[in-house]
Design a protein around this motif. Structure first.
Motif, PDB file in Angstrom:
ATOM      1  N   GLY A 143     -14.930   5.304 -11.818  1.00  0.00           N
ATOM      2  CA  GLY A 143     -16.347   5.555 -12.043  1.00  0.00           C
ATOM      3  C   GLY A 143     -17.155   5.616 -10.765  1.00  0.00           C
ATOM      4  N   HIS A 144     -18.430   5.404 -10.934  1.00  0.00           N
ATOM      5  CA  HIS A 144     -19.364   5.631  -9.849  1.00  0.00           C
ATOM      6  C   HIS A 144     -19.617   4.364  -9.048  1.00  0.00           C
ATOM      7  N   ALA A 145     -19.465   4.495  -7.776  1.00  0.00           N
ATOM      8  CA  ALA A 145     -19.651   3.348  -6.906  1.00  0.00           C
ATOM      9  C   ALA A 145     -21.079   2.835  -7.000  1.00  0.00           C
ATOM     10  N   CYS A 196      -8.084   4.596 -18.642  1.00  0.00           N
ATOM     11  CA  CYS A 196      -7.586   5.896 -19.103  1.00  0.00           C
ATOM     12  C   CYS A 196      -8.759   6.733 -19.572  1.00  0.00           C
ATOM     13  N   LYS A 197      -8.988   7.832 -18.923  1.00  0.00           N
ATOM     14  CA  LYS A 197     -10.087   8.705 -19.365  1.00  0.00           C
ATOM     15  C   LYS A 197      -9.603   9.564 -20.525  1.00  0.00           C
ATOM     16  N   MET A 198     -10.335   9.486 -21.610  1.00  0.00           N
ATOM     17  CA  MET A 198      -9.872  10.126 -22.833  1.00  0.00           C
ATOM     18  C   MET A 198     -10.493  11.517 -23.024  1.00  0.00           C
ATOM     19  N   PRO A 242     -26.565  13.785  -9.719  1.00  0.00           N
ATOM     20  CA  PRO A 242     -27.129  13.057 -10.837  1.00  0.00           C
ATOM     21  C   PRO A 242     -25.994  12.484 -11.639  1.00  0.00           C
ATOM     22  N   CYS A 243     -26.332  11.884 -12.717  1.00  0.00           N
ATOM     23  CA  CYS A 243     -25.313  11.361 -13.603  1.00  0.00           C
ATOM     24  C   CYS A 243     -24.293  12.436 -13.874  1.00  0.00           C
ATOM     25  N   SER A 244     -24.775  13.550 -14.088  1.00  0.00           N
ATOM     26  CA  SER A 244     -23.930  14.731 -14.089  1.00  0.00           C
ATOM     27  C   SER A 244     -24.881  15.867 -13.788  1.00  0.00           C
ATOM     28  N   GLY A 269     -21.688   7.399 -20.812  1.00  0.00           N
ATOM     29  CA  GLY A 269     -22.688   8.142 -20.048  1.00  0.00           C
ATOM     30  C   GLY A 269     -22.746   9.614 -20.409  1.00  0.00           C
ATOM     31  N   LYS A 270     -21.658  10.109 -20.941  1.00  0.00           N
ATOM     32  CA  LYS A 270     -21.654  11.514 -21.355  1.00  0.00           C
ATOM     33  C   LYS A 270     -21.189  11.637 -22.807  1.00  0.00           C
ATOM     34  N   THR A 271     -21.643  10.721 -23.615  1.00  0.00           N
ATOM     35  CA  THR A 271     -21.372  10.785 -25.055  1.00  0.00           C
ATOM     36  C   THR A 271     -22.679  11.169 -25.733  1.00  0.00           C
ATOM     37  N   LEU A 276     -18.311  24.811  -7.929  1.00  0.00           N
ATOM     38  CA  LEU A 276     -19.179  24.403  -9.034  1.00  0.00           C
ATOM     39  C   LEU A 276     -18.525  23.212  -9.729  1.00  0.00           C
ATOM     40  N   LYS A 277     -19.365  22.360 -10.244  1.00  0.00           N
ATOM     41  CA  LYS A 277     -18.826  21.153 -10.876  1.00  0.00           C
ATOM     42  C   LYS A 277     -17.856  21.459 -12.020  1.00  0.00           C
ATOM     43  N   PRO A 278     -18.200  22.345 -12.944  1.00  0.00           N
ATOM     44  CA  PRO A 278     -17.232  22.592 -14.024  1.00  0.00           C
ATOM     45  C   PRO A 278     -15.895  23.112 -13.505  1.00  0.00           C
ATOM     46  N   ASP A 279     -15.950  23.906 -12.457  1.00  0.00           N
ATOM     47  CA  ASP A 279     -14.691  24.403 -11.896  1.00  0.00           C
ATOM     48  C   ASP A 279     -13.863  23.254 -11.334  1.00  0.00           C
ATOM     49  N   TYR A 280     -14.570  22.369 -10.655  1.00  0.00           N
ATOM     50  CA  TYR A 280     -13.858  21.215 -10.116  1.00  0.00           C
ATOM     51  C   TYR A 280     -13.286  20.359 -11.237  1.00  0.00           C
ATOM     52  N   MET A 281     -14.102  20.139 -12.249  1.00  0.00           N
ATOM     53  CA  MET A 281     -13.658  19.293 -13.355  1.00  0.00           C
ATOM     54  C   MET A 281     -12.467  19.922 -14.078  1.00  0.00           C
ATOM     55  N   GLU A 315     -14.529  19.333  -1.043  1.00  0.00           N
ATOM     56  CA  GLU A 315     -13.744  18.510  -0.120  1.00  0.00           C
ATOM     57  C   GLU A 315     -12.721  17.657  -0.853  1.00  0.00           C
ATOM     58  N   LYS A 316     -13.125  17.156  -2.004  1.00  0.00           N
ATOM     59  CA  LYS A 316     -12.151  16.392  -2.794  1.00  0.00           C
ATOM     60  C   LYS A 316     -11.002  17.300  -3.226  1.00  0.00           C
ATOM     61  N   MET A 317     -11.343  18.512  -3.537  1.00  0.00           N
ATOM     62  CA  MET A 317     -10.331  19.459  -3.986  1.00  0.00           C
ATOM     63  C   MET A 317      -9.326  19.766  -2.874  1.00  0.00           C
ATOM     64  N   TRP A 319     -10.345  21.983 -12.800  1.00  0.00           N
ATOM     65  CA  TRP A 319      -9.197  21.869 -11.893  1.00  0.00           C
ATOM     66  C   TRP A 319      -8.577  20.474 -12.001  1.00  0.00           C
ATOM     67  N   ARG A 320      -9.404  19.461 -12.049  1.00  0.00           N
ATOM     68  CA  ARG A 320      -8.913  18.089 -12.200  1.00  0.00           C
ATOM     69  C   ARG A 320      -8.185  17.914 -13.533  1.00  0.00           C
ATOM     70  N   GLU A 321      -8.703  18.574 -14.538  1.00  0.00           N
ATOM     71  CA  GLU A 321      -8.084  18.444 -15.864  1.00  0.00           C
ATOM     72  C   GLU A 321      -6.685  19.039 -15.875  1.00  0.00           C
TER      73      GLU A 321
HETATM   74  O1  LIG Z   1     -12.858  11.602 -10.464  1.00  0.00           O
HETATM   75  P1  LIG Z   1     -13.376  12.539  -9.417  1.00  0.00           P
HETATM   76  O2  LIG Z   1     -12.407  13.602  -9.056  1.00  0.00           O
HETATM   77  O3  LIG Z   1     -13.954  11.821  -8.247  1.00  0.00           O
HETATM   78  O4  LIG Z   1     -14.592  13.345 -10.100  1.00  0.00           O
HETATM   79  C1  LIG Z   1     -15.730  12.665 -10.577  1.00  0.00           C
HETATM   80  C2  LIG Z   1     -15.494  12.202 -12.010  1.00  0.00           C
HETATM   81  O5  LIG Z   1     -15.090  13.284 -12.810  1.00  0.00           O
HETATM   82  C3  LIG Z   1     -16.770  11.609 -12.584  1.00  0.00           C
HETATM   83  O6  LIG Z   1     -16.556  11.263 -13.938  1.00  0.00           O
HETATM   84  P2  LIG Z   1     -16.448   9.718 -14.388  1.00  0.00           P
HETATM   85  O7  LIG Z   1     -17.772   9.107 -14.131  1.00  0.00           O
HETATM   86  O8  LIG Z   1     -16.140   9.791 -15.837  1.00  0.00           O
HETATM   87  O9  LIG Z   1     -15.348   9.127 -13.569  1.00  0.00           O
HETATM   88  C4  LIG Z   1     -17.907  12.611 -12.517  1.00  0.00           C
HETATM   89  O10 LIG Z   1     -19.073  11.982 -12.957  1.00  0.00           O
HETATM   90  P3  LIG Z   1     -19.872  12.366 -14.285  1.00  0.00           P
HETATM   91  O11 LIG Z   1     -19.309  11.454 -15.336  1.00  0.00           O
HETATM   92  O12 LIG Z   1     -21.279  12.082 -13.973  1.00  0.00           O
HETATM   93  O13 LIG Z   1     -19.626  13.803 -14.594  1.00  0.00           O
HETATM   94  C5  LIG Z   1     -18.137  13.025 -11.088  1.00  0.00           C
HETATM   95  O14 LIG Z   1     -19.174  13.973 -11.081  1.00  0.00           O
HETATM   96  P4  LIG Z   1     -20.484  13.742 -10.216  1.00  0.00           P
HETATM   97  O15 LIG Z   1     -21.053  12.399 -10.642  1.00  0.00           O
HETATM   98  O16 LIG Z   1     -21.380  14.873 -10.539  1.00  0.00           O
HETATM   99  O17 LIG Z   1     -20.012  13.701  -8.790  1.00  0.00           O
HETATM  100  C6  LIG Z   1     -16.894  13.638 -10.474  1.00  0.00           C
HETATM  101  O18 LIG Z   1     -17.146  13.924  -9.131  1.00  0.00           O
END
Ligand SMILES: O=P(O)(O)O[C@H]1[C@H](O)[C@@H](OP(=O)(O)O)[C@H](OP(=O)(O)O)[C@@H](OP(=O)(O)O)[C@H]1O
Ligand SMILES: Nc1ncnc2c1ncn2[C@@H]1O[C@H](COP(=O)(O)OP(=O)(O)O)[C@@H](O)[C@H]1O
Length: 640
Positions: A372-374, A441-443, A277-279, A596-598, A489-494, A468-470, A496-498
């Motif tokens: 962002g999202h394709a 730049c993601k703030m 989903p969006c998140s 989208g997440k504000t 889990l998504k928060p763990d991945y996020m 897989e991205k990880m 880790w990215r942070e």
């Molecule tokens: O940058 P990578 O490592 O690919 O990870 C992405 C980005 O954090 C996206 O944020 P943004 O859209 O700000 O770039 C996030 O979407 P959200 O903003 O919806 O959290 C994605 O979550 P998913 O959409 O759940 O895959 C996540 O997979």
């Protein structure tokens, strides 16, 4: 320091470690390439994130910059108190991404499972002319790529061939009908559209009418009727653009990651695409079943359309991942519309995706999406842009139109409908530039909502795509449990990215840079320390002091406004970016994008956006990140 606090993960392992090992080996043989692009007059796409080049007509705008180098405090680095970190990922050294594995391989085929290029066509010494719209890269060129050399297919005898441009895409691009949506409390009036003539990429809006936008106390005038026709789709010569990763200290060669194939204005997004989903928490944490449309991340691109409810998305998460497959068999599906596929959900599981040519109808320039999202964007008319509807974003943009921040966000024009999909209509911030250079730049110091965290605890959802991205970045990053599950889990991945990037240490991170010369780089996952950031920024401005000054001035202005903005005070701003854009004329601007997440805070709560985050305080570190960014620009200016 990193602390370890794994959230409840009581799910069972979805695959054995043995299987995981094999899968890991298979993945390890893939070469990740970023930036295969078709140079076209219509619409190009550069990478997994819908990157596209843009050819704008000349705009001779001079930017008078009277800024002065501001005094900046030292960069403070804080790690949000309550960050739940993956210990392994914090402690590991960064691992280069897959590139060296390319050597010795031959021509490449596309592995649709993870946005990679695999060596399944080994043995070929010449460009492989495949069927089913395959794109091929010659060994010689890929070896040059692996050595960090830019390869320009089409310039020489061969390198990449973009084959069999599918007619069906042209068909897909036809029959575009725009109308205003009558949804959302009757904010807009839906009017019938007119189908364009076949054979051309034509979008007509003959009866465009939008009533005055009303939401709460805001009134926003909408665009006036327009009718525009884009040029027919034309064939293109693809170009491979090699993008250099940021080098970690000690690294001596660039990395290349991620692949998207573009064919004449449409592109194949080759990322792994677990549905999402969006998140996990929904768009902005406030899913609205009737209107919510899931965002498609580059990593979770789900096909040609993305309209789905939050509930459906949740289902998708619990489902197993799609099996990996090479491009050829699945490519056919890419050109099938969702409703032509059997099931109601199967189309969302398509791993690779194609976008219709994305063209500015008036200027006919290819557009650029850096991050962002394709599949989230469509061309609008008159320098406008359609972004897939997200209620959270809509609410923010509506309010921002009446906030002091208005000059720092794209103009918003309401909701429009296109092919049964709702979109937020906004200004294309690139429209006034001529061959712009762009940086996203993601703030903020946190990239997930508190609500996402809570939801993940309540209903842990395994994300194979994120796993897989990880491992693609750091095979040793997952915990043993994650490895066993082949999911995170998504928060763990996020998180880790942070910590991998500068988000945790500086409060912002570079997501992508595309320069006027067409080169782009979206591999900043490991750009973490100040020096690395400065290097990337310096490259972005090509050492141009005037540009640095202009950007610094704009950032300082933005900070002043943010500090007095009612909107900003009352919103948790997560995952929002600053879009930097400049061109050869010297015009340099910065805008806030992606809301989208504000999320609005419950009254009377407010944020200062500088206090370190502790769960519950909802602080996002946005201003802290901006302070650091401004300090860095100031330092660069002083050094220049
Ligand atoms: O940058 P990578 O490592 O690919 O990870 C992405 C980005 O954090 C996206 O944020 P943004 O859209 O700000 O770039 C996030 O979407 P959200 O903003 O919806 O959290 C994605 O979550 P998913 O959409 O759940 O895959 C996540 O997979
Ligand atoms: N209004 C805009 N004008 C021009 N480009 C934009 C605009 N909004 C987004 N983009 C481009 O799209 C990319 C992704 O935007 P974003 O809003 O972050 O998408 P998502 O919500 O899918 O993460 C940005 O990095 C930028 O390149």
């Amino acid at each position: 320091m990193c602390t370890v606090c794994r959230m409840g993960q009581s799910f069972s392992s979805s695959s054995s470690s043995g299987g995981g090992h094999n899968a890991a080996q298979a993945r390890a043989k893939k070469v990740r390439v970023r930036g295969l692009v078709c140079l076209t007059k219509t619409g190009d796409r550069l990478d997994d994130n819908s990157m596209k080049t843009k050819e704008l007509r000349s705009v001779h705008t001079c930017w008078q910059d009277n800024s002065k180098v501001g005094k900046c405090a030292d960069i403070s680095t804080h790690t949000p108190k309550a960050l739940l970190l993956n210990e392994r990922s914090c402690s590991k050294q960064h691992v280069r991404e897959n590139l060296t594995l390319l050597k010795g391989e031959t021509s490449l085929s596309i592995d649709a499972s993870f946005g990679s290029v695999s060596d399944s066509q080994s043995g070929e010494s010449e460009g492989l002319r495949g069927e089913n719209h395959e794109c091929c890269v010659l060994r010689v060129d890929m070896e040059r790529v692996s050595e960090g050399v830019a390869v320009t297919p089409g310039a020489g005898s061969s390198a990449i061939e973009c084959l069999n441009t599918p007619d069906c895409v042209a068909v897909e691009a036809t029959n575009c009908v725009f109308s205003c949506s009558s949804r959302l409390d009757k904010e807009m009036t839906k009017t019938p559209g007119v189908t364009s003539a076949p054979g051309a990429l034509k979008t007509s809006v003959p009866t465009w009418r939008c009533d005055t936008f009303k939401h709460g106390e805001e009134d926003q005038p909408l665009s006036s009727p327009v009718e525009q026709v884009a040029s027919p789709f034309t064939g293109t010569i693809p170009k491979l653009i090699v993008t250099h990763d940021d080098l970690d200290p000690g690294q001596d060669s660039p990395q290349i990651s991620d692949l998207t194939l573009s064919m004449g204005g449409f592109s194949l997004d080759l990322h792994h695409d677990e549905d999402s989903p969006c998140s996990d928490s929904g768009c902005g944490g406030s899913p609205a079943p009737s209107l919510f449309h899931r965002k498609l991340s580059s990593s979770s691109s789900a096909g040609l359309s993305s309209a789905s409810s939050f509930e459906e998305s949740e289902d998708d998460f619990t489902g197993s991942d799609i099996e990996t497959s090479s491009l050829s068999p699945s490519m056919c599906n890419m050109f099938v519309r969702p409703d032509e596929l059997g099931g109601t959900k199967s189309w969302r599981k398509i791993k690779t995706m194609v976008h219709s040519p994305f063209v500015s109808f008036k200027k006919r320039y290819p557009w650029v999406q850096l991050a962002g999202h394709a599949g989230n964007f469509q061309a609008g008319e008159n320098g406008k842009l359609l972004k897939k509807y997200c209620q959270c974003e809509q609410l923010c943009l509506q309010q921002l139109m009446n906030d002091k921040l208005r000059p720092f966000v794209p103009g918003y024009y309401g909701v429009v409908q296109h092919n049964d999909q709702d979109y937020n209509l906004m200004d294309d911030l690139l429209a006034e530039f001529d061959s712009p250079s762009i940086m996203d730049c993601k703030m903020g110091s946190r990239t997930y909502l508190e609500e996402e965290l809570m939801k993940a605890r309540e209903h842990p959802r395994l994300r194979k795509d994120m796993y897989e991205k990880m491992v693609a970045v750091d095979p040793s990053a997952p915990s043993p449990e994650e490895r066993a599950q082949q999911a995170v889990l998504k928060p763990d991945y996020m998180q880790w990215r942070e910590t991998l990037s500068s988000t945790a240490t500086l409060g912002f991170r570079i997501e992508g840079i595309k320069k006027a010369d067409g080169t782009c780089n979206t591999s900043f996952k490991k750009t973490k320390c100040k020096e690395q950031v400065m290097k990337a920024l310096n490259d972005f401005v090509d050492g141009n002091t005037q540009l640095l000054r202009s950007y610094l001035q704009r950032l300082e202005e933005l900070r002043c406004v943010l500090e007095i903005s009612d909107f900003f005070k009352t919103h948790e701003v997560v995952g929002s970016s600053l879009l930097f854009v400049h061109d050869a004329s010297g015009l340099a601007r910065v805008w806030m994008i992606d809301f989208g997440k504000t999320v609005k805070l419950p009254s009377p709560q407010t944020l200062d956006h500088r206090t370190p985050w502790a769960e519950g305080n909802r602080e996002d570190g946005y201003l802290w990140g901006l302070d650091n960014l401004i300090q860095i620009f100031g330092e660069m200016l002083q050094n220049s």
